[in-house]
Design an enzyme around this catalytic site. Structure first.
Site, short mmCIF file in Angstrom:
data_model
loop_
_atom_site.label_atom_id
_atom_site.label_comp_id
_atom_site.label_asym_id
_atom_site.label_seq_id
_atom_site.Cartn_x
_atom_site.Cartn_y
_atom_site.Cartn_z
N LYS A 289 38.79 39.17 34.15
CA LYS A 289 39.32 40.51 34.38
C LYS A 289 39.23 41.40 33.12
O LYS A 289 39.00 40.91 32.02
CB LYS A 289 40.77 40.42 34.86
CG LYS A 289 40.91 39.75 36.22
CD LYS A 289 40.16 40.49 37.32
CE LYS A 289 40.42 39.93 38.70
NZ LYS A 289 39.69 38.69 39.00
C1 LIG Z 1 41.35 41.63 44.78
C2 LIG Z 1 41.91 40.37 44.19
N1 LIG Z 1 43.15 39.96 44.55
C3 LIG Z 1 43.69 38.85 44.03
C4 LIG Z 1 43.01 38.08 43.11
C5 LIG Z 1 43.62 36.82 42.59
O1 LIG Z 1 43.73 36.77 41.22
P1 LIG Z 1 43.76 35.35 40.46
O2 LIG Z 1 42.35 34.90 40.29
O3 LIG Z 1 44.39 35.69 39.16
O4 LIG Z 1 44.59 34.44 41.27
C6 LIG Z 1 41.73 38.46 42.71
C7 LIG Z 1 40.95 37.67 41.74
O5 LIG Z 1 39.80 37.89 41.52
C8 LIG Z 1 41.16 39.64 43.27
O6 LIG Z 1 39.93 40.04 42.95
#
Ligand SMILES: Cc1ncc(COP(=O)(O)O)c(C=O)c1O
Length: 405
Positions: free
Chosen positions: A186
């Site tokens: 990110k």
């Molecule tokens: C749109 C969206 N929501 C939720 C998440 C979940 O994040 P994490 O990978 O930190 O669990 C992501 C991860 O890429 C995402 O792109």
């Protein structure tokens, strides 16, 4: 989404601060931690940067979403409207709280299509969850009145869009709550981590407890804390927060570099009249983590993707239509309700009903879309070379198409 590209002495310093105390837990240990509270510092920095009242760090963006949904009171029997184009975590979190994901078309913003949202509302709808995909925003001016009219909760999945804004307000601060991911790719990263933000103090207190087994955090003795409700362990660690604290200090630098590289790449791609670009409801608020572009037809787009692959330059260019993780078409496991334990009956029925369903309007958008991830470390020459190679591939395919007609 590349905060990791510019790791430096700042990340090492904050990690060393934690290592010197030996306290990796974000709560408690008030004496031994010698005043080092990286998670609290990062939460304060998020509030200051985004202009919101409260931030609760979590172990991931996925757990941030589950936390926000549960603390907003969304659970069994409730429907959550969410887009067909997102990462699987969006529906995973809805399922995790016992609620029902209602998949809904996206438009050329690559986010929820407001007219499709209106059609998806039923008496069981409790929440609209736009996903601010690929660094930029959903059409919130269109979605907010729908929420108001139907008395629905607006939960912004801004996991991919930390630092973005809409008409001057940070994404995530506009709905009842917003969520972020700080995973390894990110804009700013903790390695793994996430956050829920809100201006609602009561909601924040629930999030604080929910992410730590329901602890009320009333005193300094964890064993004496009371548990007003059942929670889970969705805590971030101090080491992860330490990295995030260094990264948030560099956010504006990252955004400025992305903006410059994005503009340079877009200028090159704009020389091809057949290339169109993603509609961004407020271009000023884009984080420029991706440049998303459209070609006239699925056939041409597939041919360009094949050409990029053949030239070994596809890396960093995402054709989401064929991606197993980001678009409904490839979510067979969701359609088959392929869980390892029993779902509640409501959830199972809804998922199985998805099997024959298709989303032609979303297909029309996604089948023609390519998103190019913008690097932080690109030089001007590298950016120009990437753009020129993409343009050459597009022109080659277009010329072939013309010759074939
Ligand atoms: C749109 C969206 N929501 C939720 C998440 C979940 O994040 P994490 O990978 O930190 O669990 C992501 C991860 O890429 C995402 O792109």
């Amino acid at each position: 989404m590349p905060g990791f590209e510019l790791f430096g002495p700042e990340e090492r310093k904050h990690i060393n601060d934690v290592m010197e105390t030996g306290i990796l837990m974000r709560y408690g240990f008030d004496g031994p931690r010698k005043g080092v509270w990286k998670s609290k510092e990062l939460e304060a920095a998020i509030c200051a940067r985004l202009g919101c009242g409260y931030a609760q760090l979590t172990s991931s963006g996925t757990s941030a979403l589950s936390t926000a949904l549960a603390c907003l009171g969304i659970g069994a029997g409730d429907e959550v409207i969410m887009p067909t184009f997102t990462f699987v975590a969006s529906f995973e979190s809805v399922l995790s709280v016992g609620a029902i994901p209602v998949l809904t078309d996206v438009d050329d913003t690559l986010t929820l299509a407001p007219d499709a949202v209106r059609r998806a509302i039923t008496p069981r709808t409790k929440c609209i969850m736009p996903v601010h995909m690929c660094g930029a925003m959903a059409d919130l001016d269109a979605l907010m009145p729908i929420c108001k009219e139907h008395n629905l909760i607006l939960l912004e999945d801004a996991c991919q869009s930390f630092g973005a804004s809409y008409k001057g307000r940070a994404l995530g601060t506009i709905g009842h709550a917003g969520t972020f991911s700080f995973d390894f790719v990110k804009t700013i990263t903790c390695g793994e981590g996430g956050a829920v933000i809100t201006n609602d103090k009561d909601l924040y207190i629930k999030c604080d407890g929910y992410t730590d087994h329901g602890h009320d955090h009333a005193g300094v003795d964890r064993g004496a804390d009371t548990h007003p409700f059942i929670g889970y362990n969705y805590r971030i660690s101090e080491l992860h927060a330490a990295i995030g604290l260094a990264q948030i200090g560099k956010l504006d630098q990252f955004l400025a570099i992305q903006k410059k590289n994005h503009a340079a790449l877009k200028a090159i791609l704009s020389t091809v009249p057949e290339i169109a670009f993603r509609r961004i409801p407020d271009a000023e608020g884009d984080t420029h983590t991706f440049l998303s572009w459209f070609l006239p037809t699925e056939e041409i787009t597939r041919a360009v993707v094949a050409e990029l692959r053949q030239q070994n330059i596809l890396a960093g260019n995402f054709y989401w239509f064929d991606n197993n993780w980001h678009y409904f078409r490839r979510w067979d496991h969701l359609r088959q309700a392929a869980t390892l334990n029993n779902l509640n009956e409501d959830q199972r029925k809804t998922l199985l009903a998805l099997r024959p369903e298709s989303f032609p309007a979303s297909d029309t958008v996604l089948s023609r879309a390519v998103s190019t991830a913008i690097g932080l470390a690109w030089t001007e020459a590298q950016t120009a070379e990437k753009g020129e190679k993409i343009v050459a591939a597009v022109k080659k395919v277009l010329a072939r198409e013309k010759a074939a007609v």
